[in-house]
Every structure is written in structure tokens, then in C-alpha cells.
Design an enzyme around this catalytic site. Structure first.
Site, PDB file in Angstrom:
ATOM      1  N   ASP A  91       0.843  -1.198   0.000  1.00  0.00           N
ATOM      2  CA  ASP A  91       0.000   0.000   0.000  1.00  0.00           C
ATOM      3  C   ASP A  91       0.876   1.245   0.000  1.00  0.00           C
ATOM      4  O   ASP A  91       1.792   1.352   0.829  1.00  0.00           O
ATOM      5  CB  ASP A  91      -0.858   0.042   1.273  1.00  0.00           C
ATOM      6  CG  ASP A  91      -2.119  -0.802   1.158  1.00  0.00           C
ATOM      7  OD1 ASP A  91      -2.271  -1.518   0.156  1.00  0.00           O
ATOM      8  OD2 ASP A  91      -2.947  -0.747   2.096  1.00  0.00           O
ATOM      9  N   LYS A 110      -8.172   0.578  -5.241  1.00  0.00           N
ATOM     10  CA  LYS A 110      -9.361  -0.019  -4.625  1.00  0.00           C
ATOM     11  C   LYS A 110     -10.646   0.669  -5.066  1.00  0.00           C
ATOM     12  O   LYS A 110     -10.703   1.898  -5.148  1.00  0.00           O
ATOM     13  CB  LYS A 110      -9.267   0.086  -3.098  1.00  0.00           C
ATOM     14  CG  LYS A 110      -8.223  -0.831  -2.468  1.00  0.00           C
ATOM     15  CD  LYS A 110      -8.298  -0.727  -0.955  1.00  0.00           C
ATOM     16  CE  LYS A 110      -7.084  -1.297  -0.253  1.00  0.00           C
ATOM     17  NZ  LYS A 110      -6.985  -2.760  -0.357  1.00  0.00           N
TER      18      LYS A 110
END
Lengths: 199, 299
Positions: free
Chosen positions: B24, B86
Site C-alpha cells: 500500500d 481499490k
């Protein structure tokens, strides 16, 4: 023929191992220079070139592979990322652990983002002396060859760009036979490259 | 004939990420640290899960500028790592936006606030591949039935506690092992009990694995956590808050990459685990309120 290894630092090495076994040879995962001693051929799989370059250098595998290849005791087949690593240069300024077994320049990820990845039929020249072979080639964020040295053979092309090339004991392609059920290209690597290494 | 966006092409990219770490990142600087450390891919986000959890409110797809900034920074520095992003569960328009932006993989993620409590995205309609979270085999096969090209355990994102990722991975692999032992006549009932498509249940029985790669996510914070998930059958790991919520992200990121490659070699694991500065502080999932769990989003 001795055992064949697949470089198992990162990428789809397990699929290559499966293909090699189906093509009738003993296959092993290679993560250290010591493990490299037990094989006469090495497949460098698809994966991420920066990741694998760093891990190769950190564990001394770039030098070990180069030494074995230059002494004539190792045949090498690179697919996709593997093709980038066995060639001599990349477009632009990259710090990759390129091995230089094939005198060629490649452009990484030359087709754009993943939505541009594709599969297509290609024709491979005179594999196993049996004449041209139709092959379903899967291109995933593929590199493209932009320059070829004089001694490099083109075995297949896609849309004008070389897709399968060879020089000396090294075979390289920018597509993924291991993503299909077709192991003829692995067999070709065994018969035409790895078989030239004395046991 | 040339074909794009086939299942084989989508799963193909997931195969290339195996044995790797997907990290991430929220800024171009973090993306470069991740790429330099050897990330197999980066997940471009506005906030890491630990911050989403702390801030509360509705968590949505990142601003396209954040994602573009990360894609551009990697390109400028000649890194070619795939970029994921996402979308909310069921929010197919966010997914369309991400596809149009040239994101390489979409995570239909429970870390964001769900947009639809009944229906996940019809992922077959897209050329871009999707990864989805799962807590057990039935959930994994439902997502694959909808077109997911990769499954990851949900774990408990942003917790820094690996216990839920372990629970979910063991649930999936345990169910797979059990299925391989079933006689054919029991498969339809099993499909009914799992709530999973019959053909996929049959595939799992015959092949002893999912038809797509099976990765781990949700609470991985140390090299040993990552290696543990690989030992339990994960084919790669996602590290969310675990890297950039730690005290020395670059060193930790490299250590986790090494651990995933050499997960079977405790000597290497000892070496890379040595002297890392503080890990993310984390939350003990067993002390958390049911309503604070992210893993129960989606079905």
C-alpha cells in the site's frame, strides 16, 4: 539430461516447473547459487524485473548464473521478465541485473497497462525440426525487442516485433507458454538448448 | 485472433505477482520506496487502512490525482511495477473509472465502505482484472464466479494483527483439502452448503486448489508474518499499513520482500528480521468490537 531449474525468487516459476515436468524432465526451484550447481538448464520466469534484480544481486545469483552460462555448462530460457534479464540492454536508464546472453535491447512494458495485455496466435519456426508450429501466445504487460545484434536468431514474431529469439545457449520470448497447456516450447528448450550441455 | 481481457490474460498478471509483496502506498515518495525495495506491485490509496479505521467516515475510491501521481512518479523513475487501486464493494462505476485510468488491477475491497450490501461487481464485464477478499472457500468461489482473477484473505486490515489472515487462510486451504476427499455425488450438496457455483466446487475437488492465485492480506506487519502466510499456502502477500506505519519503512519493506522469497529458510528470516525499528503498533483484534471489523463487509 540433467535437472532443469526455474529461478524462484519471484514470479510464476511454479507454472514453469509444472511444464518442465510434463515435458519429461526433473525440475527444481532455484533460490541460491548452491542450488544452481545441480542443474544444467535454467528457466527465468515472468515476474517483476526490479524485484528479481535486487534479489539476484543480494544472493549472488546474477554472478553465479553468468559464470555458469559463460563456461558453457548452463542453458537458459527467459520468458517475459526473463527475456529482459537475459538481454544486454533496456530502453532508458534502468538498474537491472541484465545478464547479456542475447545481444538485444528491450523496452519494458511496451504495450501499456494491463488492459492492453492480450493473447494471439503466433507461428514458431522449425521447432524440433518439425516445421512451423502454431502457438497460442499470451502477452502480459510484455516487453518488446527494439534492437537485435547480428548473431541473434528470430524464431517467431508478433505484429512485426520479435517474440521468440535465441543466441548461443539462450532462448528468450516475450510471451508466456506456461500460462497455456502447451508444453512444446519447453520441450524445444530441452531438446535444442539444454541437451547440448554435457551431463 | 488477438484477444484482450480474457480470463487467461487476467489471471496471467496475478500469476506474475506470485512470490511477491504488494505494498500500500499513498504518495509518489512512498511508491518509489516500495518499488526500490522490490515490491511486485503497489496499491495506490489516499489513506492506508489503519488511518481509514482511525478517521472513520465513508471511505471511497482515491482521488484520481493521487493514483495518477503515483503512476507518473513510477514511470519517471523507470519503474514498471503494476499499479492497483481499490473500488468499493459493488461500486462498478468506481471500477470503470479505475479501468479507464489505466490501473493494472482493481481491488474490490472491504477496506472501503461498501456501496452495495447485496451485490458485488460483475467483474466479467471488465478488461481489467479484479482481486477480492474472502474469509472462506465459499466466499472465494462466489467472487471467482463473478470474475475475480485473484483471491486474497481479508484478514483484518489496518490492525497489524495477523490472526485473522491466518484464520481465513486456514479456512480456505482446510476446505480445499476436505473437498478433494469428497465423492462426486456429494459435490452438489457441498456447493449448496458453501453457497458456491457447482462447476467451481468440482474444479477445486479435481485440482486441489483455487482456479486463480490465492494471496494473503490483512494484518501482516513483520517479515515473519509474511513468511507464516506463505507457509500456510499463500502464493504472495499484501502489506497495507504494516510498512508505512512502521518506523523505518524502506528497511522493513526490503526485509518483507526477502522473507517472502526465502520463507522456508529460517536463517534468512532471522537475518532480515534483525534490528528492524518499531513495527506498526497495531490493535489486538480479539479486543475489538464486532462493529469495527472490516472483514464482515461483503458476503
Amino acid at each position: 539430461m540433467g535437472r532443469i531449474g526455474a529461478l524462484a525468487l519471484q514470479g510464476d516459476f511454479e507454472l514453469h516447473i509444472k511444464m518442465l515436468r510434463r515435458a519429461g524432465v526433473e525440475a527444481a526451484e532455484i533460490r541460491t547459487p548452491a542450488q544452481l550447481d545441480s542443474v544444467s538448464g535454467l528457466v527465468i520466469p515472468g515476474g517483476e524485473s526490479t524485484t528479481v534484480s535486487r534479489l539476484m544481486r543480494r544472493y549472488g545469483l546474477d554472478k553465479a548464473i553468468r559464470d555458469r552460462y559463460l563456461s558453457g555448462s548452463l542453458a537458459v530460457y527467459g520468458t517475459c521478465m526473463g527475456m529482459i534479464l537475459v538481454c544486454s540492454d533496456t530502453e532508458g536508464d534502468h538498474d537491472l541485473a541484465q545478464l547479456g546472453f542475447i545481444d538485444a535491447t528491450v523496452e519494458r512494458n511496451a504495450y501499456g497497462p494491463q488492459v492492453e495485455s492480450f493473447e494471439s496466435d503466433i507461428v514458431i519456426d522449425s521447432v524440433n525440426g518439425a516445421g512451423p508450429m502454431l502457438f497460442r501466445a499470451v502477452f502480459i504487460r510484455a516487453p518488446k525487442v527494439t534492437r537485435l545484434g547480428d548473431g541473434v536468431k528470430i524464431l517467431a514474431s508478433h505484429a512485426g516485433a520479435p517474440a521468440l529469439i535465441s543466441q548461443g545457449l539462450c532462448l528468450a520470448g516475450n510471451f508466456h507458454p506456461e500460462l497455456t497447456d502447451d508444453w512444446r516450447l519447453h520441450k524445444y528448450f530441452l531438446d535444442e538448448f539444454a541437451a547440448r550441455i554435457g551431463d | 485472433m488477438e484477444e484482450k481481457g480474457t480470463m487467461r490474460v487476467k489471471i496471467g498478471l496475478a500469476e506474475m505477482l506470485k512470490g511477491g509483496v504488494i505494498m500500500d502506498v499513498t504518495t509518489p515518495e512512498q511508491a518509489l520506496i516500495a518499488a526500490e525495495a522490490g515490491a511486485a506491485a503497489v496499491m495506490a490509496l489516499e489513506r492506508v487502512p489503519a488511518d481509514i479505521r482511525r478517521d472513520g467516515g465513508v471511505a471511497r475510491m482515491a482521488d484520481p490525482n493521487v493514483i495518477d501521481g503515483i503512476i507518473k512518479a513510477l514511470k519517471e523513475k523507470k519503474y514498471e511495477v503494476p499499479v492497483m487501486a481499490k473500488a468499493r464493494i459493488g461500486h462498478f462505476v468506481e471500477a470503470q473509472i479505475l479501468e479507464a485510468m489505466g490501473v493494472d488491477f482493481v481491488d474490490e475491497s472491504e477496506v472501503l465502505t461498501p456501496a452495495d450490501e447485496h451485490f458485488h461487481i460483475d467483474k466479467h464485464k471488465f478488461k481489467v482484472p479484479f482481486v477480492c477478499g474472502a474469509r472462506n472457500l465459499g466466499e472465494a468461489l462466489r467472487r471467482i464466479g463473478e470474475g475475480a482473477a485473484m483471491i486474497r484473505t481479508k484478514g483484518e486490515a489496518g490492525s497489524g494483527d495477523v490472526v485473522e489472515a491466518v484464520r481465513h487462510m486456514r479456512a480456505v486451504t482446510g476446505d480445499i483439502r476436505r473437498l478433494t476427499q469428497l465423492p462426486d455425488e456429494e459435490l452438489m450438496t457441498e456447493a449448496k452448503n458453501l453457497g458456491a457455483p457447482y462447476d467451481l466446487v468440482k474444479y477445486v475437488k479435481e485440482n486441489g486448489k483455487l482456479p486463480v492465485p490465492n494471496f494473503a492480506a490483512g494484518g501482516i506487519a513483520t517479515p515473519a508474518d509474511a513468511a507464516l502466510m506463505m507457509m500456510l499456502g499463500a502464493e504472495a502477500v499484501f502489506v497495507g499499513s504494516g510498512i508505512f506505519k512502521s518506523e523505518d519503512p524502506a528497511t522493513r519493506a526490503k526485509a518483507i520482500v526477502d522473507a517472502v522469497t526465502h520463507y522456508r529458510d529460517p536463517k534468512v528470516l532471522a537475518e532480515v528480521s534483525r534490528g528492524l525499528k518499531g513495527a506498526m503498533r497495531g490493535l489486538d483484534v480479539s479486543k475489538m468490537d464486532e462493529k469495527d471489523l472490516l472483514q464482515t463487509r461483503g458476503w
